[in-house]
Design an enzyme around this catalytic site. Structure first.
Site, PDB file in Angstrom:
ATOM      1  CE  LYS A  37      24.492 -22.166 -61.561  1.00  0.00           C
ATOM      2  NZ  LYS A  37      24.757 -20.689 -61.550  1.00  0.00           N
TER       3      LYS A  37
HETATM    4  N1  PMP Z   1      26.990 -21.720 -68.840  1.00  0.00           N
HETATM    5  C1  PMP Z   1      25.875 -22.454 -68.668  1.00  0.00           C
HETATM    6  C2  PMP Z   1      25.535 -23.496 -69.689  1.00  0.00           C
HETATM    7  C3  PMP Z   1      25.033 -22.218 -67.567  1.00  0.00           C
HETATM    8  O1  PMP Z   1      23.912 -22.954 -67.412  1.00  0.00           O
HETATM    9  C4  PMP Z   1      25.369 -21.181 -66.665  1.00  0.00           C
HETATM   10  C5  PMP Z   1      24.452 -20.878 -65.508  1.00  0.00           C
HETATM   11  N2  PMP Z   1      23.269 -20.222 -65.914  1.00  0.00           N
HETATM   12  C6  PMP Z   1      26.529 -20.421 -66.888  1.00  0.00           C
HETATM   13  C7  PMP Z   1      27.323 -20.746 -67.980  1.00  0.00           C
HETATM   14  C8  PMP Z   1      26.885 -19.216 -66.056  1.00  0.00           C
HETATM   15  O2  PMP Z   1      27.193 -19.441 -64.732  1.00  0.00           O
HETATM   16  P1  PMP Z   1      26.871 -18.390 -63.593  1.00  0.00           P
HETATM   17  O3  PMP Z   1      25.431 -18.572 -63.188  1.00  0.00           O
HETATM   18  O4  PMP Z   1      27.795 -18.787 -62.489  1.00  0.00           O
HETATM   19  O5  PMP Z   1      27.126 -17.000 -64.061  1.00  0.00           O
END
Ligand code: PMP
Length: 314
Positions: free
Chosen positions: A24
């Protein structure tokens, strides 16, 4: 190298090496910079966000550098390490119920919206903020593509906001429309069925994996670019994490276990050698007391207690 990937090469992009320890950092930075460019944020303002933790950590790091106050709303199923990390960064943290669904007044997103209104803060809204998706089109997609000398045949990711899969998916499809984009979804989430059947089922389950899986379809999710979806249960995800650590020495977070398990299913279903890419979304340091703890796994019913047939069993 040491895990059976069928006929394929499987590459893991270690987004866990970012400063905030997760996938992120890049989208958080872009969401702040774009808001500044539009005149929506200025030094001294308060940023408010609803997050599984990692977006909050990334925002709090950038806020230190650019002079913002931060309020983060986190559902209480997320690890305490993420909460401590946020507090240590100076963010104000509000934990909310994990057992309520989208639309409920105590849902974490609803609470973040209310707080933003009350304190006059800027609500980042990563679920609908295009700058989240754009950062992956601009940064992560090209980086993966270039690091593999443009030879990417398939990309596997999960969905929290959908920014990663939609952004990287968009970039890779633009470069090679035959590149397969695959969703790794925790069992209980509604997204796998939505991708495979087009229907939004409102029967939502629960899962222990953090950061991915949804009870609604996030607005940033571009369903049209996803070719296939796998449902991965908690046990498969936890086993994949532990096997990755034991066989490759990589300490990954729980969502990465879901991605790895789905990527391995996809790899093993192939007939010829292709390059498959997936992600280590965050570091396993944040989950040492959960998925990497034997007693926690036993408590969650993911492992059974080995009997010694003496007093130690009591
Ligand atoms: N894995 C983790 C540990 C995350 O914190 C996130 C974000 N919520 C994601 C995957 C997924 O990413 P995205 O928000 O881009 O779908």
């Amino acid at each position: 190298k040491n895990i059976d990937t069928g006929p394929c090469n499987l590459y893991l992009k270690l987004e866990s090496f970012n400063l905030g320890g997760s996938i992120k950092d890049r989208p958080a930075r872009n969401m702040i910079i774009q808001a500044e460019k539009k005149g929506l944020l200025k030094k001294g303002d308060t940023i408010v966000e609803a997050t599984a933790g990692n977006t909050g950590i990334a925002l709090a790091i950038i806020a230190i550098k650019r002079g913002y106050k931060v309020i983060i709303v986190v559902p209480n199923k997320m690890t305490i390490e993420k909460v401590f990390h946020l507090k240590a960064l100076g963010a104000k943290v509000i934990t909310t119920r994990s057992d309520v669904m989208n639309g409920h007044p105590e849902y974490y997103i609803e609470i973040a919206k209310k707080i933003a209104k009350k304190v006059g803060g800027f609500y980042i809204n990563q679920f609908a903020n295009k700058a989240n998706l754009d950062s992956h089109v601009k940064d992560l997609g090209p980086e993966i593509y270039n690091q593999l000398n443009s030879k990417v045949d398939a990309f596997v990711a999960g969905v929290g906001t959908g920014g990663t899969i939609s952004g990287v998916g968009q970039y890779l499809k633009e470069k090679n429309k035959k590149c397969k984009i695959i969703l790794a979804d925790p069992k209980g989430s509604i997204l796998k069925d939505y991708i495979n059947t087009g229907k939004l089922n409102n029967e939502v389950g629960s899962w222990i994996v953090e950061g991915i899986g949804e009870d609604f379809c996030p607005p940033l999710l571009n369903k049209n670019n996803i070719d296939l979806a796998y449902s991965i249960n908690d046990l498969e995800a936890v086993k994949a994490c532990n096997s990755l650590l034991r066989k490759e020495g990589i300490l990954a977070g729980s969502s990465s276990g879901t991605l790895l398990a789905a990527a391995l299913k996809f790899c093993k279903a192939q007939r010829k050698k292709i390059n498959v890419v997936t992600l280590i979304c965050d570091t396993g340091d944040k989950y040492l007391r959960k998925i990497y703890s034997e007693s926690w796994r036993i408590k969650e019913g993911l492992e059974s207690k080995r009997k010694k047939n003496d007093l130690r069993d009591v």
